[in-house]
Design a protein around this motif. Sequence first.
Motif, PDB file in Angstrom:
ATOM      1  N   GLY A 193       0.750  -1.116  -0.271  1.00 38.05           N
ATOM      2  CA  GLY A 193       0.086  -0.019   0.016  1.00 38.05           C
ATOM      3  C   GLY A 193       0.744   1.278  -0.051  1.00 38.05           C
ATOM      4  O   GLY A 193       0.449   2.007  -0.860  1.00 38.05           O
ATOM      5  N   PRO A 194       2.081   1.413   0.858  1.00 35.41           N
ATOM      6  CA  PRO A 194       2.585   2.494   0.881  1.00 35.41           C
ATOM      7  C   PRO A 194       3.230   2.957  -0.829  1.00 35.41           C
ATOM      8  O   PRO A 194       3.669   4.063  -0.707  1.00 35.41           O
ATOM      9  CB  PRO A 194       3.782   2.304   1.894  1.00 35.41           C
ATOM     10  CG  PRO A 194       3.080   1.298   2.907  1.00 35.41           C
ATOM     11  CD  PRO A 194       2.251   0.575   2.052  1.00 35.41           C
ATOM     12  N   VAL A 195       3.369   1.961  -1.315  1.00 32.43           N
ATOM     13  CA  VAL A 195       3.842   2.229  -2.816  1.00 32.43           C
ATOM     14  C   VAL A 195       3.209   3.592  -3.378  1.00 32.43           C
ATOM     15  O   VAL A 195       3.838   4.287  -3.922  1.00 32.43           O
ATOM     16  CB  VAL A 195       3.937   0.986  -3.835  1.00 32.43           C
ATOM     17  CG1 VAL A 195       3.976   1.544  -5.210  1.00 32.43           C
ATOM     18  CG2 VAL A 195       4.893   0.117  -3.199  1.00 32.43           C
ATOM     19  N   LEU A 196       1.749   3.254  -3.091  1.00 31.32           N
ATOM     20  CA  LEU A 196       0.866   4.331  -4.110  1.00 31.32           C
ATOM     21  C   LEU A 196       1.148   5.513  -3.295  1.00 31.32           C
ATOM     22  O   LEU A 196       1.442   6.761  -3.867  1.00 31.32           O
ATOM     23  CB  LEU A 196      -0.564   4.021  -3.761  1.00 31.32           C
ATOM     24  CG  LEU A 196      -1.692   4.946  -4.304  1.00 31.32           C
ATOM     25  CD1 LEU A 196      -1.200   5.298  -5.731  1.00 31.32           C
ATOM     26  CD2 LEU A 196      -2.731   4.424  -4.051  1.00 31.32           C
ATOM     27  N   LEU A 197       1.401   5.768  -1.849  1.00 32.88           N
ATOM     28  CA  LEU A 197       1.627   6.900  -1.367  1.00 32.88           C
ATOM     29  C   LEU A 197       2.909   7.668  -1.658  1.00 32.88           C
ATOM     30  O   LEU A 197       2.953   8.704  -1.589  1.00 32.88           O
ATOM     31  CB  LEU A 197       1.467   6.789   0.310  1.00 32.88           C
ATOM     32  CG  LEU A 197       0.269   6.126   0.926  1.00 32.88           C
ATOM     33  CD1 LEU A 197       0.385   6.028   2.406  1.00 32.88           C
ATOM     34  CD2 LEU A 197      -0.905   6.843   0.365  1.00 32.88           C
ATOM     35  N   GLN A 198       3.974   6.757  -1.856  1.00 35.45           N
ATOM     36  CA  GLN A 198       5.164   7.057  -2.040  1.00 35.45           C
ATOM     37  C   GLN A 198       5.273   7.716  -3.501  1.00 35.45           C
ATOM     38  O   GLN A 198       5.777   8.634  -3.695  1.00 35.45           O
ATOM     39  CB  GLN A 198       6.330   6.029  -1.929  1.00 35.45           C
ATOM     40  CG  GLN A 198       7.008   5.842  -0.401  1.00 35.45           C
ATOM     41  CD  GLN A 198       8.179   4.737  -0.667  1.00 35.45           C
ATOM     42  OE1 GLN A 198       7.937   3.695  -0.341  1.00 35.45           O
ATOM     43  NE2 GLN A 198       9.026   5.511  -0.988  1.00 35.45           N
TER      44      GLN A 198
ATOM     45  N   ASP B  38       1.612  -7.142  -8.581  1.00 34.89           N
ATOM     46  CA  ASP B  38       2.495  -5.879  -8.465  1.00 34.89           C
ATOM     47  C   ASP B  38       2.037  -4.561  -9.140  1.00 34.89           C
ATOM     48  O   ASP B  38       2.227  -3.519  -9.042  1.00 34.89           O
ATOM     49  CB  ASP B  38       3.935  -6.237  -8.912  1.00 34.89           C
ATOM     50  CG  ASP B  38       4.496  -7.289  -8.224  1.00 34.89           C
ATOM     51  OD1 ASP B  38       4.899  -8.269  -9.140  1.00 34.89           O
ATOM     52  OD2 ASP B  38       4.549  -7.347  -6.827  1.00 34.89           O
ATOM     53  N   GLN B  39       0.983  -5.012 -10.040  1.00 35.77           N
ATOM     54  CA  GLN B  39       0.205  -3.858 -10.842  1.00 35.77           C
ATOM     55  C   GLN B  39      -0.752  -2.989  -9.937  1.00 35.77           C
ATOM     56  O   GLN B  39      -1.384  -1.952 -10.613  1.00 35.77           O
ATOM     57  CB  GLN B  39      -0.199  -4.198 -12.090  1.00 35.77           C
ATOM     58  CG  GLN B  39       0.871  -4.658 -12.989  1.00 35.77           C
ATOM     59  CD  GLN B  39       1.624  -5.867 -12.858  1.00 35.77           C
ATOM     60  OE1 GLN B  39       0.722  -6.993 -12.562  1.00 35.77           O
ATOM     61  NE2 GLN B  39       2.915  -6.003 -12.670  1.00 35.77           N
ATOM     62  N   GLN B  40      -1.247  -3.587  -8.819  1.00 34.73           N
ATOM     63  CA  GLN B  40      -2.563  -2.798  -8.112  1.00 34.73           C
ATOM     64  C   GLN B  40      -2.326  -1.674  -7.976  1.00 34.73           C
ATOM     65  O   GLN B  40      -3.129  -0.570  -8.290  1.00 34.73           O
ATOM     66  CB  GLN B  40      -2.684  -3.728  -7.088  1.00 34.73           C
ATOM     67  CG  GLN B  40      -3.036  -5.196  -7.126  1.00 34.73           C
ATOM     68  CD  GLN B  40      -3.879  -5.599  -5.980  1.00 34.73           C
ATOM     69  OE1 GLN B  40      -4.078  -5.196  -4.790  1.00 34.73           O
ATOM     70  NE2 GLN B  40      -3.551  -7.000  -5.841  1.00 34.73           N
ATOM     71  N   ASP B  41      -1.117  -1.235  -7.365  1.00 36.46           N
ATOM     72  CA  ASP B  41      -1.082   0.236  -6.963  1.00 36.46           C
ATOM     73  C   ASP B  41      -0.603   1.232  -8.135  1.00 36.46           C
ATOM     74  O   ASP B  41      -1.061   2.426  -8.085  1.00 36.46           O
ATOM     75  CB  ASP B  41      -0.019   0.477  -5.743  1.00 36.46           C
ATOM     76  CG  ASP B  41      -0.833   0.131  -4.592  1.00 36.46           C
ATOM     77  OD1 ASP B  41      -1.691   0.738  -4.105  1.00 36.46           O
ATOM     78  OD2 ASP B  41      -0.245  -0.831  -3.745  1.00 36.46           O
TER      79      ASP B  41
END
Length: 573
Positions: free
Chosen positions: A266-271, A465-468
């Motif tokens: 989840g934090p991938v999207l935030l980053q 791996d593509q979700q975010d």
Amino acid sequence: MSASTHWLATGAAQSVLERGGTAVDAATAAAFVLHVVEPHLNGPGGDLVALVAPAGGAPFVLCGQGPAPAGATREHLAAEGLDHVPGAGALAAAVPGAVVAWLRLLAEHGTWELADVLEYAVDLAEHGCPVVPRLAATIAAVADLFRDHWPSSAALWLPGGRVPEAGATLTNPEYAATLRTLISAGRPGADRRARIDLARRAWQEGAVAQALEEFAAKPHRHSDGRDHAGVLRAADLAAFRATIEEPVHGEFRGTTVVKAGPWSQGPVLLQALAILDHVGDGRLDPATAEGVHTIAEALKLALADREAHYDAEAAPGLVDRVLDPAHARARAALIGPGASRELRPSRLDGDPVLPPLHVDGTAAAGTGEPTVARDGETRGDTCHVDVVDRWGTMVSATPSGGWLQSSPTVPGLGFCLGTRLQMSWLDPRSPSRLEPGRRPRTTLSPTLLLRDGAAVAALGTPGGDQQDQWQLLYLLRTLVGGQSPQEAIDAPAFHTTAVPGSFWPRTWTPAGLVVEERLGPEVVADLRGRGHAVTVSGPWTLGRLSVVTRDPATGLLGAAANPRGAQGYAAGR
């Protein structure tokens, strides 16, 4: 409003809402329907991550990700002659967490009786549901394995000894009986919560747990081509507790984006949003070559940090550190005019521990998820459901694991175990290492959006791996580009493959980029000129997003779903 990856799940959720149920009641009903109608993409032996925003309350994370069993040690795998966690077979099974998590959510935040919630799934399992084309294709791909090595799976998924055709009706009476067992176990309870808790105990401590242990203990064919026994035991199931946790969040263009912590991706999207917040809006259009390049490079940086730092036991403050504006600005400065070809994680505390990458673009062995191929072909992998009720409660849930191709069907139960442990590395230094009792990192990553503290959208997608990555495109198109939810979902998608895959065959493609051909030949040519290794996929192949929305000022609800595959559906009134 309801939206999901399958029209029958959306229909079940909407029926619950029409009959006065809440978003929690509706999402739970839809989740059990997804076990029946998309068994190649999720199952009761799998896991889930959900985000819930109660009307007038603070959002929370529901973690249905079970840990590694007590017997899942590196030493045991080595004794079995393995140097990686297999991608299929019971050795790859984490403790099943999905059912336990849904039962906790329903008991503590729902209003309906369990029997009423499960009625939809029981009816479909007993009387049948249509076989979608991808389900037929998945069964066909593993039919020989079923016939030769997994007879219990052949008995269920090859009726009459044949692969079912798309459109045929398929039943699962054993799973219907399993659900009826839970309902019956709960009937002595004095009140609704007690009845649901008795059903949970029947799952974790009764006949279901015992059957899972007996199955796992029998050697069966794994993905390495040999027979092994699993290590899951009834005691592992009894010890598991689904948890309710604090989410992490970031701010972007006046919107609060809510995600699960670094045990998810989840934090991938935030980053990525934090990095792009330091880039001008003119470079954030996903329909242009400049936009695709900039977004892909930001995603590479965020995903590199996932590989190096994300962990079920991540150091306190990790998310705050990587979202710090100064840190994000420094990361944004790394985005150059050409495609990067290296994995570039942040150096937070000394040298980061990375997967053992090879110069030919592959990572160490590991096998398993039927996810989106490197060439962009959609193979399916996960499900998703979003619900918002008349009171404003929102649920965004991404169930996965326990696919029919994960391991043999457990006799008498009508489902199989999951394979989430394949995401673990055997390197004891790795932040994603295999360890008994430790949650494996998951790719499951639903999203909530808030404005002024009120939930305004719930969204998500399958895709490993593509979700975010695909959700980032949605946010940029709606929050920056001003598109409607359906326009944003329908628009051409892309994703980077320049990061080690979380699943088999753990490959990566330096500078890899997969794009839908609707982006156009001029954009593709420009991207290749910048050094991206572009793979052009079909025009409607990437992403399976769905979303529900609510305007806090008017109470007006909305929903949108993915047209790709002609299977997702949004409904409401």
